[in-house]
Design a protein around this motif. Structure first.
Motif, PDB file in Angstrom:
ATOM      1  N   SER A 199       0.828  -1.216   0.000  1.00  0.00           N
ATOM      2  CA  SER A 199       0.000   0.000   0.000  1.00  0.00           C
ATOM      3  C   SER A 199       0.862   1.265   0.000  1.00  0.00           C
ATOM      4  O   SER A 199       0.600   2.197   0.760  1.00  0.00           O
ATOM      5  CB  SER A 199      -0.952   0.019   1.196  1.00  0.00           C
ATOM      6  OG  SER A 199      -2.025   0.907   0.972  1.00  0.00           O
ATOM      7  N   PRO A 200       1.876   1.317  -0.866  1.00  0.00           N
ATOM      8  CA  PRO A 200       2.765   2.486  -0.847  1.00  0.00           C
ATOM      9  C   PRO A 200       2.057   3.781  -1.225  1.00  0.00           C
ATOM     10  O   PRO A 200       2.505   4.862  -0.828  1.00  0.00           O
ATOM     11  CB  PRO A 200       3.833   2.121  -1.889  1.00  0.00           C
ATOM     12  CG  PRO A 200       3.152   1.155  -2.810  1.00  0.00           C
ATOM     13  CD  PRO A 200       2.255   0.351  -1.915  1.00  0.00           C
ATOM     14  N   LEU A 201       0.950   3.667  -1.960  1.00  0.00           N
ATOM     15  CA  LEU A 201       0.245   4.866  -2.417  1.00  0.00           C
ATOM     16  C   LEU A 201      -0.972   5.202  -1.558  1.00  0.00           C
ATOM     17  O   LEU A 201      -1.853   5.957  -1.966  1.00  0.00           O
ATOM     18  CB  LEU A 201      -0.158   4.709  -3.886  1.00  0.00           C
ATOM     19  CG  LEU A 201       1.034   4.493  -4.836  1.00  0.00           C
ATOM     20  CD1 LEU A 201       0.556   4.296  -6.262  1.00  0.00           C
ATOM     21  CD2 LEU A 201       2.023   5.653  -4.748  1.00  0.00           C
ATOM     22  N   MET A 202      -1.036   4.613  -0.384  1.00  0.00           N
ATOM     23  CA  MET A 202      -2.059   4.967   0.610  1.00  0.00           C
ATOM     24  C   MET A 202      -3.472   4.843   0.044  1.00  0.00           C
ATOM     25  O   MET A 202      -4.357   5.638   0.352  1.00  0.00           O
ATOM     26  CB  MET A 202      -1.818   6.382   1.159  1.00  0.00           C
ATOM     27  CG  MET A 202      -0.476   6.548   1.815  1.00  0.00           C
ATOM     28  SD  MET A 202      -0.165   8.233   2.436  1.00  0.00           S
ATOM     29  CE  MET A 202       0.249   9.086   0.901  1.00  0.00           C
ATOM     30  N   GLN A 203      -3.660   3.838  -0.821  1.00  0.00           N
ATOM     31  CA  GLN A 203      -4.968   3.615  -1.461  1.00  0.00           C
ATOM     32  C   GLN A 203      -5.468   4.886  -2.147  1.00  0.00           C
ATOM     33  O   GLN A 203      -6.662   5.211  -2.138  1.00  0.00           O
ATOM     34  CB  GLN A 203      -5.985   3.092  -0.447  1.00  0.00           C
ATOM     35  CG  GLN A 203      -5.611   1.719   0.101  1.00  0.00           C
ATOM     36  CD  GLN A 203      -6.649   1.145   1.028  1.00  0.00           C
ATOM     37  OE1 GLN A 203      -7.562   1.825   1.501  1.00  0.00           O
ATOM     38  NE2 GLN A 203      -6.538  -0.150   1.308  1.00  0.00           N
ATOM     39  N   GLY A 204      -4.520   5.611  -2.749  1.00  0.00           N
ATOM     40  CA  GLY A 204      -4.882   6.780  -3.540  1.00  0.00           C
ATOM     41  C   GLY A 204      -5.039   8.082  -2.769  1.00  0.00           C
ATOM     42  O   GLY A 204      -5.393   9.104  -3.362  1.00  0.00           O
ATOM     43  N   ARG A 205      -4.735   8.060  -1.475  1.00  0.00           N
ATOM     44  CA  ARG A 205      -4.857   9.293  -0.681  1.00  0.00           C
ATOM     45  C   ARG A 205      -3.593  10.152  -0.864  1.00  0.00           C
ATOM     46  O   ARG A 205      -2.728  10.223   0.015  1.00  0.00           O
ATOM     47  CB  ARG A 205      -5.078   8.954   0.789  1.00  0.00           C
ATOM     48  CG  ARG A 205      -6.360   8.182   1.072  1.00  0.00           C
ATOM     49  CD  ARG A 205      -6.837   8.408   2.505  1.00  0.00           C
ATOM     50  NE  ARG A 205      -5.831   8.049   3.480  1.00  0.00           N
ATOM     51  CZ  ARG A 205      -5.779   6.873   4.119  1.00  0.00           C
ATOM     52  NH1 ARG A 205      -6.673   5.938   3.847  1.00  0.00           N
ATOM     53  NH2 ARG A 205      -4.843   6.630   5.008  1.00  0.00           N
ATOM     54  N   LEU A 206      -3.513  10.780  -2.023  1.00  0.00           N
ATOM     55  CA  LEU A 206      -2.289  11.483  -2.395  1.00  0.00           C
ATOM     56  C   LEU A 206      -2.525  12.982  -2.600  1.00  0.00           C
ATOM     57  O   LEU A 206      -1.782  13.634  -3.339  1.00  0.00           O
ATOM     58  CB  LEU A 206      -1.730  10.867  -3.688  1.00  0.00           C
ATOM     59  CG  LEU A 206      -1.347   9.389  -3.619  1.00  0.00           C
ATOM     60  CD1 LEU A 206      -1.053   8.849  -5.007  1.00  0.00           C
ATOM     61  CD2 LEU A 206      -0.136   9.184  -2.707  1.00  0.00           C
ATOM     62  N   ASN A 207      -3.532  13.521  -1.944  1.00  0.00           N
ATOM     63  CA  ASN A 207      -3.903  14.910  -2.199  1.00  0.00           C
ATOM     64  C   ASN A 207      -3.247  15.913  -1.253  1.00  0.00           C
ATOM     65  O   ASN A 207      -3.696  17.061  -1.137  1.00  0.00           O
ATOM     66  CB  ASN A 207      -5.426  15.071  -2.143  1.00  0.00           C
ATOM     67  CG  ASN A 207      -6.010  14.640  -0.800  1.00  0.00           C
ATOM     68  OD1 ASN A 207      -5.306  14.090   0.033  1.00  0.00           O
ATOM     69  ND2 ASN A 207      -7.299  14.894  -0.596  1.00  0.00           N
ATOM     70  N   GLN A 208      -2.174  15.500  -0.583  1.00  0.00           N
ATOM     71  CA  GLN A 208      -1.476  16.434   0.296  1.00  0.00           C
ATOM     72  C   GLN A 208      -0.820  17.541  -0.535  1.00  0.00           C
ATOM     73  O   GLN A 208      -0.206  17.262  -1.584  1.00  0.00           O
ATOM     74  CB  GLN A 208      -0.404  15.720   1.131  1.00  0.00           C
ATOM     75  CG  GLN A 208      -0.960  14.749   2.143  1.00  0.00           C
ATOM     76  CD  GLN A 208      -1.103  13.341   1.587  1.00  0.00           C
ATOM     77  OE1 GLN A 208      -1.255  13.154   0.380  1.00  0.00           O
ATOM     78  NE2 GLN A 208      -1.032  12.355   2.455  1.00  0.00           N
ATOM     79  N   PRO A 209      -0.883  18.766  -0.094  1.00  0.00           N
ATOM     80  CA  PRO A 209      -0.280  19.870  -0.868  1.00  0.00           C
ATOM     81  C   PRO A 209       1.229  19.711  -1.066  1.00  0.00           C
ATOM     82  O   PRO A 209       1.770  20.139  -2.082  1.00  0.00           O
ATOM     83  CB  PRO A 209      -0.612  21.110  -0.032  1.00  0.00           C
ATOM     84  CG  PRO A 209      -1.007  20.600   1.315  1.00  0.00           C
ATOM     85  CD  PRO A 209      -1.587  19.248   1.104  1.00  0.00           C
TER      86      PRO A 209
END
Length: 279
Positions: free
Chosen positions: A194-204
């Motif tokens: 889960s390196p991509l955090m299940q798509g939770r990649l919206n951090q600025p």
């Protein structure tokens, strides 16, 4: 495939027993058995990937095996990982589970076999079974998944055999620095699920770095993994994502930007706590 692309896909780490493992692989968690997983494996291998990660509990080992065979890539160029599930742990039952996985995959030898979780009542006997499989030459390397430092210490104490790999949840919000330090000190390769955090990649911060490097937020995170010396296995079944996830070998994050991603850690898990396995 160009020579440069080939070198990127085959670049990797030498495990503690001398076996080579690529830095980047395709994860197939939740990839459906049948054409979905077959197609994902074929696509990845045809694009240049040389590592595929599955598990008995994913219920897609047969499709993975079919995808391997249909890809046209020679078997000795591919690094295949699978895992023994919790319900099959214990010494004899692990040996039986391994045979079942090997049959489903259609492979004589597995490159890396892992204990999927540290089930308190059984994981130490399960590890002994993996040591036996390794000594018999049925697997090229053995390791664990979701093990904490205490679990690692127990299996090493029991057998004197240090796991080659520990595959754990690892991403910017859960960077597990103490565990990473321990594994480095003991010659255990950390690998990120889960390196991509299940798509939770919206951090600025990730958006800022993506713009700076001309990459996606996902590519920034995967590059961060590799620069920390962590093998990574992002999951996808779509060609453009599989291709994009691999396009991470033509740039390098600066030390300052690595620290910026490091600072996103909040010890936040997506999956279960490995100290309290109840499934």
């Amino acid at each position: 495939m160009s020579t440069k692309a080939n070198q990127a896909f085959t670049a990797g780490v030498t495990l503690n027993n001398g076996v080579h493992m690529p830095w980047l692989g395709l994860g197939v968690y939740k990839s459906k058995e049948g054409q979905e997983v077959i197609g994902a494996v074929q696509t990845a291998l045809q694009l240049g990937y040389r590592s595929i990660d599955t598990a008995a509990v994913y219920r897609n080992e047969e499709g993975v095996g079919q995808g391997l065979r249909q890809s046209g890539v020679p078997r000795d160029e591919i690094f295949v990982t699978t895992k023994v599930w919790n319900a099959d742990q214990g010494y004899e039952s692990t040996l039986q589970a391994f045979e079942a996985s090997r049959k489903r995959l259609g492979l004589e030898t597995i490159d890396l076999y892992l204990v999927h979780w540290a089930v308190s009542a059984t994981y130490r006997e399960t590890w002994k079974a993996l040591v036996h499989l390794y000594n018999e030459g049925h697997v090229r390397a053995i390791g664990v998944s979701n093990f904490q430092i205490s679990h690692l210490e127990h299996v090493i104490e029991d057998t004197g055999v240090v796991p080659a790999v520990n595959q754990v949840e690892y991403h910017p919000e859960l960077s597990q620095k103490e565990l990473l330090t321990y594994t480095r000190e003991h010659g255990i390769q950390l690998e990120a699920w889960s390196p991509l955090m299940q798509g939770r990649l919206n951090q600025p911060e990730l958006a800022q770095l993506a713009a700076k490097y001309g990459k996606s937020a996902a590519q920034i995170v995967l590059r961060w993994d590799i620069q920390h010396g962590v093998v990574t296995i992002p999951k996808s079944v779509t060609e453009h994502r599989i291709r994009e996830n691999a396009d991470i070998f033509d740039f390098e994050l600066s030390a300052e930007d690595m620290a910026l991603v490091d600072a996103l850690n909040v010890n936040k898990r997506i999956g279960p706590d490995p100290d309290h396995v109840t499934f």
